[in-house]
Enzyme design. Structure first.
Site, short mmCIF file in Angstrom:
data_model
loop_
_atom_site.label_atom_id
_atom_site.label_comp_id
_atom_site.label_asym_id
_atom_site.label_seq_id
_atom_site.Cartn_x
_atom_site.Cartn_y
_atom_site.Cartn_z
N LYS B 43 0.82 -1.21 0.00
CA LYS B 43 0.00 0.00 0.00
C LYS B 43 0.86 1.27 0.00
CE LYS B 43 -4.23 -2.02 1.52
NZ LYS B 43 -5.43 -1.97 2.35
N ILE B 96 2.32 -5.05 19.82
CA ILE B 96 1.06 -5.20 20.57
C ILE B 96 0.48 -6.61 20.37
CG2 ILE B 96 -1.26 -4.22 20.92
CD1 ILE B 96 1.08 -2.23 21.44
N THR B 97 0.72 -7.18 19.21
CA THR B 97 0.12 -8.46 18.80
C THR B 97 0.16 -9.56 19.86
OG1 THR B 97 0.92 -7.91 16.60
CG2 THR B 97 0.13 -10.17 16.93
N GLU B 209 3.34 -11.35 37.49
CA GLU B 209 2.34 -12.39 37.65
C GLU B 209 3.04 -13.74 37.73
OE1 GLU B 209 0.10 -11.20 34.18
OE2 GLU B 209 1.02 -12.70 32.92
N HIS B 247 -2.83 -15.24 29.89
CA HIS B 247 -1.55 -14.95 29.24
C HIS B 247 -0.79 -16.26 29.02
CE1 HIS B 247 -1.49 -10.64 31.06
NE2 HIS B 247 -2.10 -10.67 29.88
#
Lengths: 400, 290
Positions: B43, B96-97, B209, B247
């Site tokens: 593009k 971000i994926t 976490e 996650h």
């Protein structure tokens, strides 16, 4: 995603890894047919009947039996098919309910022709998070619980890290075979076995291969007698054949259903259900339920598009658990707009008629004010909160 | 100053013309981020959101001087997109994926380590320096410029911490979402080092976490080299062993990667550990004497 032993072996075989051959059956008749074919092929009367469930330690619960003739194989097949097999790894362990055995593997006696000339090893491959690469773990102490071996005799558990860019090298397979004390033909066979196994691991995007026992037989061949295979679910898009091996009957039915709605759900034993956006916040919400005197009944990440339909499905799934005494909805609106979630809660509530369980709704972030207003004016018996601490206090009040 | 992204960053978006990329690039621009261009292969030559579209990242570097890239490319192609950005010399790549295959990330991580590129993510909300640049999907309005740096493996839990800090009357220097994958480009310790070295950051919030050893590694670093107060929280105190909690990286494998074990190590290393996620902001304020 976990595979059954027989599926894992199919995968290994497609990479030319030598396996203990076998045929899978779902009925006693099928088992006998498999046995007769195996007998024809191997020339041996002996066969092993192995329960196919997604849990290790099957032998401990009576799920793996040697049959020395057709009558014995039939008896084992009858006993094992349909049994609730308890192993240390099934839910609740040896004292739990166990898992229903739907399939059995009729496997050849891999220790033929000379049991005493056989030697069992342990080989597994997994990704080491700290080292950021794959690692081959191996030991001379095969056929045993490797965690116990690692604890009691750590010097007998070896690790070989594989360079992320270059892959497994020949010198590494030699090192493994030497450390396993092999020589001659068995040594060469082991280097080939490891190389093919590693190729299969990478080629199938696996997250775990565990071959225990990995057998050296009297012919100095190396054979995978058992295998545990877990695959990376994120990579299944490029392994349609492996994705088709998924056996949802081995998974928690509620979790499978939740997944079909795009909800990330894990069933737990507690009394307070929760519905949260984002995995980290969902875990934190479970923690705050515990700190408020409750026990989380589930983990649930509703994801980035918590609309009315999804909220309703989530409600229905949580409420199916009769132990649930309260539900905490905790949404931090970023991209998700709180007013839309609030509308979802209101619509779901109305659609479902009477929800007997008290609901605490905590909405924060994008459009939280509008959302609170919507809930307050809806006339629903929902306790709303703005701060996380307030939500925790409401949970405490409800449980008191 | 701050770290990773500032008002002077020249930001591009990979996957610029896709649905996600378009929406979030629009939000980033609205926040005031200096988005100079976008990249979508095939593009090139078009204009999107009033910015030029290029076919390759190297073209965007050459023509628009890009030094930060935010990636919104679907999982099968995201690893490739990260390597393209690194090969083009982008300094900070923010991916971000969610859902990149682990074996792809093993290769990408090894590739990145031979370059000067810093990778944040994948599977993360991105990085924001309030009032300067928002490079990710976080809601900009909850942030306020200030001197608290935030590091987290989670998206919405980071927003929760940000909100508490803001409501406690403080603000944020830079918030770094390192992501919830088993192989992150930047570890907790890497992010701690960045914020310890940033003169604008006076205090640090570290949110971890279950799963892995990143928080323990960071805690040991802080004990040896820390110069600023750190408040810590570990999500998943009630998570069962062996189950993946949303996650991909949030899974308890052994004794060492439980929330309890991590919190103990963090406490021993002088971090102000909070048991309740509702206490993050207030504890930071108390520690900072505000």
């Amino acid at each position: 995603m976990n595979l059954h032993e027989y599926q894992g072996k199919e995968l290994l075989k497609s990479y030319d890894v030598k396996i203990q051959e076998g045929k899978v059956a779902e009925t006693v008749e099928g088992a006998l047919k498999a046995y007769r074919e195996m007998k024809e092929e191997t020339g041996s009367e002996w066969a092993i009947v192995k329960a196919q469930i997604h849990a290790g330690g099957r032998g401990k619960g009576g799920g793996v039996k040697l049959g020395k003739n057709e009558a014995e194989v039939k008896e084992h097949a009858e006993n094992i098919l349909g049994m609730m097999l308890k192993t240390p790894q099934t839910p609740g362990g040896m004292d739990g309910e166990g898992k229903l055995v739907r399939k059995i593997l009729i496997a050849e006696d891999a220790y033929r022709p000379d049991f005493d000339a056989c030697k069992e090893f342990y080989v597994s491959i997994l990704m080491d998070r700290a080292a950021k690469c794959n690692v081959i773990v191996y030991s001379t102490e095969g056929g045993m619980d490797i965690e116990k071996v690692a604890e009691e005799t750590p010097h007998l558990v070896h690790k070989e890290y594989v360079d992320a860019e270059l892959g497994l090298q020949a010198f590494q397979t030699r090192k493994i075979a030497f450390n396993l004390g092999l020589s001659g033909k068995a040594f060469k066979e082991m280097t080939r076995f490891i190389a093919k196994l590693y190729k299969a691991f990478v080629g199938s995007d696996a997250s775990l291969f565990e071959i225990n026992p990995c057998l050296k037989n009297a012919h100095d061949e190396i054979v995978a007698v058992d295998c545990k295979v877990s695959l990376d679910e994120n990579a299944l898009y490029r392994h349609k054949d492996l994705a088709a091996m998924r056996d949802t009957s081995e998974e928690d039915a509620t979790e499978v259903e939740a997944q079909s709605y795009g909800l990330n759900f894990v069933n737990l034993d507690g009394n307070v259900g929760c519905m949260v956006n984002g995995a980290g916040l969902a875990m934190a919400t479970m923690d705050i339920i515990k700190l408020s005197g409750g026990e989380p009944a589930n983990f649930l990440d509703v994801g980035g598009t918590a609309d009315a339909a999804r909220v309703e499905q989530a409600f229905r799934i949580i409420l199916r658990d009769p132990e649930v005494k309260a539900i905490l909805i905790n949404i931090f609106g970023g991209i998700v707009r709180c007013d839309r979630v609030a509308q979802g809660v209101i619509d779901a509530y109305k659609n479902m008629g009477n929800i007997e369980v008290p609901i605490i709704v905590r909405l924060q972030g994008t459009n939280a004010d509008i959302a609170k207003k919507l809930i307050d004016e809806s006339g629903l018996e929902v306790k709303s909160a703005t701060l996380l601490q307030e939500a925790a206090d409401r949970v405490k009040e409800v449980l008191a | 100053m701050a770290v990773l992204v500032t008002k002077d960053s020249k930001v591009i978006v990979q996957g610029f013309t896709g649905k996600e990329g378009s929406f979030h690039a629009g939000q980033m621009i609205e926040y005031g981020t200096n988005v100079v261009a976008g990249v979508t292969p095939g593009k090139g030559g078009q204009t999107h959101l009033d910015r030029p579209v290029y076919n390759t990242v190297s073209e965007a570097v050459e023509k628009a001087g890009a030094d930060v890239s935010v990636i919104f490319v679907p999982p099968p192609f995201a690893g490739d997109a990260i390597m393209e950005a690194a090969a083009a010399g982008i300094k900070t790549v923010i991916c971000i994926t969610e859902g990149i295959p682990v074996q792809d990330m093993v290769k990408v991580k090894a590739y990145i380590e031979d370059t000067d590129t810093t990778l944040i993510g994948p599977n993360c909300p991105g990085v924001i320096t309030p009032g300067e640049a928002k490079c990710g999907i976080m809601p900009g309005f909850i942030h306020k410029k200030g001197d608290i740096g935030i590091i987290s493996r989670s998206g919405t839990l980071t927003y929760e911490a940000v909100d508490q800090v803001t409501k406690a009357g403080m603000g944020q220097s830079t918030c770094i979402g390192i992501g919830g994958d088993p192989i992150p480009g930047t570890t907790t310790m890497d992010a701690v080092k960045m914020l310890m070295g940033d003169p604008e950051t006076k205090g640090i919030i570290m949110i971890g976490e279950i799963g892995g050893s990143m928080e323990a590694d960071a805690a040991r670093y802080i004990k040896e080299h820390g110069t600023k107060p750190v408040v810590g929280f570990i999500a998943g105190q009630t998570a069962p062993k062996g189950r993946t909690m949303g996650h991909a990286g949030a899974i308890v494998g052994g004794e060492e990667d439980t929330a309890e074990a991590k919190m103990k190590i963090m406490e021993e290393c002088g971090i102000h550990v909070v048991k309740s996620p509702a206490d993050i902001g207030a504890t930071m304020a108390r520690v900072m004497g505000r």
